[in-house]
Design an enzyme around this catalytic site. Sequence first.
Site, mmCIF file in Angstrom:
data_model
loop_
_atom_site.group_PDB
_atom_site.id
_atom_site.type_symbol
_atom_site.label_atom_id
_atom_site.label_comp_id
_atom_site.label_asym_id
_atom_site.label_seq_id
_atom_site.Cartn_x
_atom_site.Cartn_y
_atom_site.Cartn_z
ATOM 1 N N GLU A 122 0.794 -1.225 0.000
ATOM 2 C CA GLU A 122 0.000 0.000 0.000
ATOM 3 C C GLU A 122 0.837 1.291 0.000
ATOM 4 O OE1 GLU A 122 -2.802 -0.577 3.227
ATOM 5 O OE2 GLU A 122 -3.883 -2.103 2.100
ATOM 6 N N HIS B 101 -10.818 -5.604 -2.143
ATOM 7 C CA HIS B 101 -11.840 -5.471 -1.096
ATOM 8 C C HIS B 101 -13.005 -4.690 -1.707
ATOM 9 C CE1 HIS B 101 -9.185 -7.044 1.981
ATOM 10 N NE2 HIS B 101 -8.242 -6.190 1.599
ATOM 11 N N GLU C 17 -6.547 -10.297 -1.710
ATOM 12 C CA GLU C 17 -7.295 -10.101 -0.455
ATOM 13 C C GLU C 17 -8.790 -9.990 -0.724
ATOM 14 O OE1 GLU C 17 -5.708 -6.918 1.950
ATOM 15 O OE2 GLU C 17 -3.635 -7.501 1.558
ATOM 16 N N ASP D 19 -12.589 -9.860 -0.774
ATOM 17 C CA ASP D 19 -13.850 -10.003 -0.053
ATOM 18 C C ASP D 19 -14.830 -9.003 -0.640
ATOM 19 O OD1 ASP D 19 -12.952 -7.629 1.310
ATOM 20 O OD2 ASP D 19 -12.345 -8.781 3.060
#
Length: 352
Positions: A161, A238, A266, A268
Site C-alpha cells: 500500500e 476489497h 485479499e 472479499d
Amino acid sequence: MQSALVLLALLLLPLSASSALPTATSVVAGLNELARAAGKLYFGTATDNTTPEFTDPTYMGILENYNQFGQLTPANAMKWMYIEPEPGVFNFTLGNQIADLAEEYGMVLRGHNGVWYEELPSWVTSTDWNATGLAYAVQRHVSGIVGQYAGRVYAWDVVNEPLNDNGTYREDLFYNALNTTYINIALEAARAADPNVKLYINEYNIEYVGTKSTAMQNLIKQLQSEGVPLSGVGMESHFIVGEVPTTLVENFEAYAALGLEFAITELDIRMELPATEELYEQQKQDYYTVVNACMQVSACVGVTVWDWTDKYSWVPGTFPGYGDACPWDANYTRTPAYDGIAIAFEGQSISA
Ligand code: XIL
C-alpha cells in the site's frame, strides 16, 4: 377454527421467514481443485493465528482441506509488529506456525508483508528517523523475514500500500525519510535474501482503470527502468456488493503487458447489513465477475480471499454496518458466493 388458523400459520412460517437466506447449491470439487484444474496455481485464503481462529476446530478442519485451499497468507503473523518487535530481534513463532501448516498440507505460502505503514512496532513509529538509519532498519527487516522463509514462500508482498487513492505516494514514515527509495531498498533486500521468491507490490483500488492504477503502473515502469527486481502485483480486491468495477480485465491486461504476473490477494465483497436474498444473489454475481476476470488473463496466478468465513472476517470491525463478505457464512455454511467462484473456475457462464 382458531387452532386451524394456528396450524395454517405454522405451515406458512418457513416460507415467510425472512432469515432464510440462500445457500450454495454446487456439489462440485473444492475451490482450489477447480482453480488448479483451470490452470491457476491456487485458490487460497488469509488466516489469522493472532486471533482465536486457530483454537476453533471447525475452522481448522475446513482451513486444512487442500481441496478448498491451496494457498495461505498470514493475515497478521508476519507483519512487522509481530515479527520484529524490537530492533533486530525477530520472533518467528507465529509466522512459523502458518508456514508449517502450509507445508504440512502442500499449500502455497504468500509472505505478507514487508514494508507497510500499519501494524508497526512502537520502536519504528516513535523514532525520529534520518535516511541512513531507516534505510538500515528497512534492509535488516526485509532481509530478516525473507531470509527466514527463503525457499518456502512462493511470493512476498514486499511493499504494501505505497500509494494514496489520488495516485500520489503515501506520506508515511518510510516516504518521509527516504522518498521512494525505500521501495528499491526493500525489493533489493528481498531479492538478496531469496533469489527465487516472487517479489510483489500489493495495493488496493488498483484493480480497475483509474488514476491510482496508472500511478502504480508508472511506479512499476520506473522500477523496471532502474533494474529493481519486481515480479508481480497484488490486487487486494476489497469490494462492495453491486459495486464491483467493470474494467478489471482491461486493467489486468495492462499489468500483464508490463511483463509481470499478478494475483487477487485479499478478495472479499461486503454488503450493507442486514443481508437479503437479493444481496446474496448479487454477491454471487460479483464473486463470479472477479474470479472470471482472473480467468481471462493468464498472468493472474491465483485468487486469495481475505479469510473465508464471516465468523472471522475483518470487514465488520473495519467497515461498520457492513459484513457477510465471505463465501462461507458465520455458521460455516457456504453461501451463493461460493457458487459464483466455482462457476468462474469451471469456465461456465453465470445465469442471473
Ligand atoms: C488487516 C487484518 O485482516 C486485520 O486483522 C488487521 O487488524 C489489519 O489488517 N490490507 C492489507 C492487510 O494489506 O494486511 C489488511 O489486513 C487488510 C487491508
